[in-house]
Write a protein that holds these residues in place. Structure first.
Motif, PDB file in Angstrom:
ATOM      1  N   ARG A  20      -1.046   4.263  -1.444  1.00  0.00           N
ATOM      2  CA  ARG A  20      -2.303   4.134  -0.707  1.00  0.00           C
ATOM      3  C   ARG A  20      -2.111   4.144   0.807  1.00  0.00           C
ATOM      4  O   ARG A  20      -3.070   3.968   1.551  1.00  0.00           O
ATOM      5  CB  ARG A  20      -3.015   2.843  -1.132  1.00  0.00           C
ATOM      6  N   ARG A  21      -0.890   4.346   1.267  1.00  0.00           N
ATOM      7  CA  ARG A  21      -0.622   4.367   2.712  1.00  0.00           C
ATOM      8  C   ARG A  21       0.471   5.380   3.011  1.00  0.00           C
ATOM      9  O   ARG A  21       1.491   5.422   2.328  1.00  0.00           O
ATOM     10  CB  ARG A  21      -0.208   2.976   3.209  1.00  0.00           C
ATOM     11  N   ARG A  22       0.265   6.162   4.068  1.00  0.00           N
ATOM     12  CA  ARG A  22       1.248   7.161   4.475  1.00  0.00           C
ATOM     13  C   ARG A  22       1.847   6.871   5.840  1.00  0.00           C
ATOM     14  O   ARG A  22       2.810   7.525   6.236  1.00  0.00           O
ATOM     15  CB  ARG A  22       0.609   8.552   4.479  1.00  0.00           C
ATOM     16  N   GLU A  62       0.830  -1.205   0.000  1.00  0.00           N
ATOM     17  CA  GLU A  62       0.000   0.000   0.000  1.00  0.00           C
ATOM     18  C   GLU A  62       0.866   1.259   0.000  1.00  0.00           C
ATOM     19  O   GLU A  62       0.547   2.244  -0.670  1.00  0.00           O
ATOM     20  CB  GLU A  62      -0.926  -0.009   1.214  1.00  0.00           C
ATOM     21  N   TYR A  63       1.962   1.220   0.742  1.00  0.00           N
ATOM     22  CA  TYR A  63       2.872   2.367   0.771  1.00  0.00           C
ATOM     23  C   TYR A  63       3.468   2.619  -0.612  1.00  0.00           C
ATOM     24  O   TYR A  63       3.454   3.751  -1.119  1.00  0.00           O
ATOM     25  CB  TYR A  63       3.981   2.116   1.794  1.00  0.00           C
ATOM     26  N   THR A 100       2.413   1.799  -3.465  1.00  0.00           N
ATOM     27  CA  THR A 100       1.423   2.129  -4.499  1.00  0.00           C
ATOM     28  C   THR A 100       0.640   3.392  -4.151  1.00  0.00           C
ATOM     29  O   THR A 100      -0.395   3.676  -4.762  1.00  0.00           O
ATOM     30  CB  THR A 100       0.453   0.952  -4.718  1.00  0.00           C
TER      31      THR A 100
END
Length: 205
Positions: free
Chosen positions: A109-111, A104-105, A107
């Protein structure tokens, strides 16, 4: 290149004579049996990312180690066996959440990572620095000197650099967000290309 431990025989913690590489249908029951017997001390897997294949290793307390492609993954695992316990099992299922959050990071989608961490590989001032790094937000940076000031040791700039260089949990604990005072990159265990890629990923989000 062989995966860690595989060509040398069964992963530590498995019965003698167990093939090192098993179909998923056979490997999963062995993972369950190992967990039920109180082993392994360390579970590991590798995940593909835009900066190369990362080795992930965890104990029951949480994620213990993230190792870059340029590190010798076999050597990393052997050092972990010496430090954290000799029983090691390749167990992608136990690291599914870490792998998912990393995906997710990378791509966009995550911080922020929300994972239990085992910080037992760090202590003293290095641990203090790494705990501070977790608070440097996505897309932000601090200088080595600024980190030193913020942890209460303004003259310990080189020690901050050493703590970043030996961070056992890179990416998740974001030492890539620490730069020189003039804005240049400084060093990075994963290489300057990886550090640049991480900073550019966050700047573009």
């Amino acid at each position: 290149m062989r995966k860690p431990f595989e060509a040398a025989g069964p992963a530590p913690g498995l019965p003698a004579g167990t093939p090192a590489s098993l179909p998923a249908s056979l490997h999963a029951p062995l993972e369950d049996a190992a967990a039920g017997a109180g082993i392994p001390d360390i579970a590991y897997t590798t995940v593909s990312t835009p900066i190369g294949d990362l080795l992930l290793a965890a104990t029951g307390r949480g994620l213990l180690r993230v190792a870059f492609p340029g590190e010798d993954h076999d050597a990393v695992l052997h050092r972990l066996a010496e430090r954290a316990g000799p029983r090691i099992l390749r167990s992608p299922r136990r690291l599914e959440e870490a792998a998912r959050q990393l995906d997710e990071y990378f791509t966009g989608r995550r911080r922020h990572f929300d994972l239990p961490l085992d910080r037992s590989l760090s202590a003293g001032f290095r641990l203090t620095v790494l705990e501070h790094l977790s608070g440097i937000g996505f897309g932000r940076t601090e200088s080595y000197a600024e980190v030193a000031r913020r942890v209460g040791h303004a003259r310990a700039v080189r020690a901050v650099g050493s703590a970043c260089a030996t961070n056992p949990l890179p990416v998740v604990v974001p030492c890539h967000r620490v730069l020189r005072t003039d804005g240049s990159l400084g060093g990075y265990l994963g290489g300057l290309a990886a550090k640049t890629a991480l900073l550019e990923l966050e700047a573009a989000a």
